[in-house]
Design a protein around this motif. Structure first.
Motif, mmCIF file in Angstrom:
data_model
loop_
_atom_site.group_PDB
_atom_site.id
_atom_site.type_symbol
_atom_site.label_atom_id
_atom_site.label_comp_id
_atom_site.label_asym_id
_atom_site.label_seq_id
_atom_site.Cartn_x
_atom_site.Cartn_y
_atom_site.Cartn_z
ATOM 1 N N GLY A 124 0.808 -1.219 0.000
ATOM 2 C CA GLY A 124 0.000 0.000 0.000
ATOM 3 C C GLY A 124 0.836 1.262 0.000
ATOM 4 O O GLY A 124 0.335 2.343 -0.313
ATOM 5 N N SER A 125 2.091 1.146 0.347
ATOM 6 C CA SER A 125 2.965 2.319 0.333
ATOM 7 C C SER A 125 3.642 2.508 -1.024
ATOM 8 O O SER A 125 4.545 3.329 -1.157
ATOM 9 N N SER A 176 6.611 4.293 4.537
ATOM 10 C CA SER A 176 6.285 3.055 5.247
ATOM 11 C C SER A 176 5.465 3.410 6.479
ATOM 12 O O SER A 176 5.961 4.114 7.359
ATOM 13 N N SER A 178 4.430 1.446 8.915
ATOM 14 C CA SER A 178 5.022 0.846 10.122
ATOM 15 C C SER A 178 6.438 1.356 10.336
ATOM 16 O O SER A 178 6.925 1.391 11.473
ATOM 17 N N THR A 181 9.241 -2.065 7.593
ATOM 18 C CA THR A 181 9.152 -3.059 6.519
ATOM 19 C C THR A 181 10.528 -3.244 5.879
ATOM 20 O O THR A 181 11.154 -2.277 5.438
ATOM 21 N N GLU A 322 -6.028 -8.446 -0.178
ATOM 22 C CA GLU A 322 -5.523 -8.344 1.198
ATOM 23 C C GLU A 322 -6.680 -8.051 2.155
ATOM 24 O O GLU A 322 -6.621 -8.391 3.331
HETATM 25 O O1 LIG Z 1 3.680 0.784 4.828
HETATM 26 P P1 LIG Z 1 4.351 -0.392 5.419
HETATM 27 O O2 LIG Z 1 4.182 -0.461 6.895
HETATM 28 O O3 LIG Z 1 5.807 -0.439 5.023
HETATM 29 O O4 LIG Z 1 3.657 -1.693 4.878
HETATM 30 C C1 LIG Z 1 3.667 -2.030 3.528
HETATM 31 C C2 LIG Z 1 2.651 -3.092 3.233
HETATM 32 O O5 LIG Z 1 2.899 -4.249 4.000
HETATM 33 C C3 LIG Z 1 1.683 -4.812 4.462
HETATM 34 O O6 LIG Z 1 1.568 -4.541 5.800
HETATM 35 C C4 LIG Z 1 1.629 -6.278 4.320
HETATM 36 O O7 LIG Z 1 1.879 -6.656 3.019
HETATM 37 C C5 LIG Z 1 0.618 -4.073 3.645
HETATM 38 O O8 LIG Z 1 -0.612 -4.121 4.242
HETATM 39 C C6 LIG Z 1 1.226 -2.737 3.562
HETATM 40 O O9 LIG Z 1 0.613 -1.945 2.608
#
Ligand SMILES: O=P(O)(O)OC[C@H]1O[C@](O)(CO)[C@@H](O)[C@@H]1O
Length: 529
Positions: A124-125, A176, A178, A181, A322
């Protein structure tokens, strides 16, 4: 059904919104006459769930989170004034930052304006920003956009080679939610190294979009990056395209983000209608339910007849799969839900997989996406009174008819022209359709527990790789088969050990060599002395 009946069915079920410049034709889906009556209580419950979600309910119970992407286009809907202020303030900062970059007020350390943008992100990013960039971009873009959307070294090398010396005028945006990632972290490190090699200070080129206090946020603070923009826990990655995640790269590219937000907002308003037949998102969700028995028994083939919509099916793949692909429902029952999405573009696909769609296994329903306006201005006549665009439109109708005549169902979404408003509306349309469908089948659309299993297993593989390298180096020069090494490490997963060794030996980074034996799997591996 004969042609007359089909025409009547078309008129009966055609949804038209002049305001949105959008139509949805569901007449080539063979739902029975009482279908809407049968689904009425289900869809009314879905509307109620959606109203609660938009009102700030904990719509993602597993993660105890609100789900607020609709507030991004209309902050007055946010459940607290603090959230509304955050949204408005971030949008204003996105616009100001982009204006400063375009005006050269914020420029590269060499004093030149930034001319390129490297976006680093995944899932999603990345998918939303990529879709928006490709659907609306042109030669007139203010910054030329590139993406690192994977941890593939060769993929990143290709992008860096494309950028070349222009790296000195390239702004890098690391996205990101989180902030932890690994693919994105690696992309950031690879980008940083490329700048370092070019004698450039990465922090002066870097911008982060991430959750406050995340690992990425801490790096951006520690290294004094140019700017940081927030991601909030109430916005999911796959529905983040109308947050800074999608808006900042689009604004930097010079795209009409006000139009994008306006299209999404208008579509949100339209799809709040509690009358299913007057609500295109509800119509989509209901058709998905009809076509797949509410169990994902058929695949959704998305066929946009527009090159600019090529990435839409990829974007929808994450948004839908997803969200809908879940093991358990909201009551904890094992349901293994899903809705498979794939697609590319017409009429190109006519010469690829449409053969199977028409004659092969009937395990799908199609969604055609049509754009009425072919291009800016007039077109060449490729034959008397016929343009290339007439052909594109003709191929769409032809394929729709050919599929239907052979018992294959389809829907058609038509937009008048493909501008920022239309792209915003399409995004919002599918976001809401996913939410409504999730309610119809009683699942949480807003978490992704399944993704964690693969991430955890990958972590274990990399930890094992560390042990393997340590063992090989301890006894440098001695060659081991995978079985011997697994025994040495007390590791049951000999296959994983073997595959790690194969990869190590194929690359010059770790000094591991393979000596083949008669049987491939008993080849031996050693660390160079
Ligand atoms: O934006 P982030 O936290 O790096 O996550 C990237 C992607 O990884 C996921 O958490 C899992 O694939 C997605 O839902 C999300 O879009």
């Amino acid at each position: 059904m004969d042609k007359r009946q089909l025409w009547e069915r078309y008129q009966e079920y055609l949804y038209v919104s002049d305001e949105l410049g959008l139509m949805l034709d569901i007449s080539r889906m063979n739902f029975p006459p009482d279908f809407f009556d049968r689904m009425e209580s289900g869809i009314q419950k879905a509307f109620t769930d959606m109203a609660a979600l938009e009102g700030g309910a904990i719509a993602n119970p597993d993660e105890q989170r609100m789900v607020g992407h609709y507030w991004l286009r209309n902050p007055s809907l946010a459940p607290t004034p603090a959230i509304a202020t955050e949204i408005e303030g971030t949008l204003a900062r996105v616009q100001t930052f982009a204006a400063h970059i375009h005006a050269g007020k914020v420029c590269a350390p060499n004093g030149r304006p930034f001319t390129r943008l490297l976006v680093v992100g995944i899932g999603g990013s990345a998918l939303g920003p990529q879709f928006v960039a490709d659907s609306l971009g042109s030669a007139a873009d203010r910054l030329k956009v590139h993406f690192f959307d994977n941890t593939d070294p060769d993929g990143m090398d290709r992008v860096l080679a494309e950028i070349g010396p222009a790296l000195a005028e390239t702004l890098t945006l690391v996205i990101s939610k989180s902030g932890g990632t690994k693919e994105t972290r690696n992309g950031m490190l690879e980008a940083r190294e490329a700048y370092r090699k070019a004698g450039l200070d990465f922090g002066k080129y870097a911008v982060a979009i991430t959750g406050a206090g995340s690992e990425l946020d801490a790096t951006a603070v520690a290294e004094g990056w140019l700017a940081r923009f927030p991601m909030w826990d109430w916005v999911g990655g796959r529905t983040s395209v109308t947050s800074a995640v999608g808006l900042l790269p689009a604004a930097l590219q010079g795209l009409d983000i006000d139009g994008l937000l306006a299209g999404a907002r208008l579509c949100d308003e339209t799809t709040r209608s509690p009358i299913a037949r007057a609500n295109p998102a509800a119509l989509l969700a209901l058709m998905w339910h009809y076509a797949t028995d509410g169990r994902g028994t058929k695949d959704m083939v998305v066929l946009p007849y527009k090159d600019r919509l090529l990435l839409f099916s990829r974007y929808l793949q994450q948004l839908i799969m997803e969200s809908i692909g879940k093991e358990t429902d909201l009551d904890g029952r094992v349901v293994n839900q899903g809705l498979t999405v794939y697609g590319n573009k017409g009429s190109t696909d006519q010469h690829a997989y449409v053969q199977q769609l028409r004659e092969g296994i009937p395990n799908f329903f199609a969604t055609f996406i049509e754009v009425l306006a072919d291009r800016e201005g007039r077109s060449l006549l490729v034959e008397p009174d016929v343009t290339s665009g007439d052909y594109l439109a003709g191929f769409l109708q032809g394929t729709r008819t050919a599929l239907y005549d052979n018992g294959r169902e389809s829907m058609t979404i038509t937009v008048e022209k493909l501008d920022a408003r239309a792209v915003g509306a399409l995004i919002a349309l599918y976001e809401r359709a996913v939410g409504l469908y999730a309610s119809l089948v009683n699942i949480n659309a807003y978490h992704q527990p399944g993704v964690e299993a693969g991430k955890k297993a990958a972590g274990e593989v990399l930890a094992l790789q560390g042990n393997i390298l340590a063992a090989l180096r301890r006894i440098a020069g001695k060659a081991f088969t995978a079985e011997e090494l697994a025994a040495e490490l007390g590791e049951e997963e000999t296959e994983t050990v073997f595959r790690i060794l194969l990869h190590l030996a194929a690359n010059p980074d770790h000094g591991v060599e393979m000596e083949r034996s008669e049987s491939f799997c008993t080849g031996s591996f050693a660390a160079k002395g």
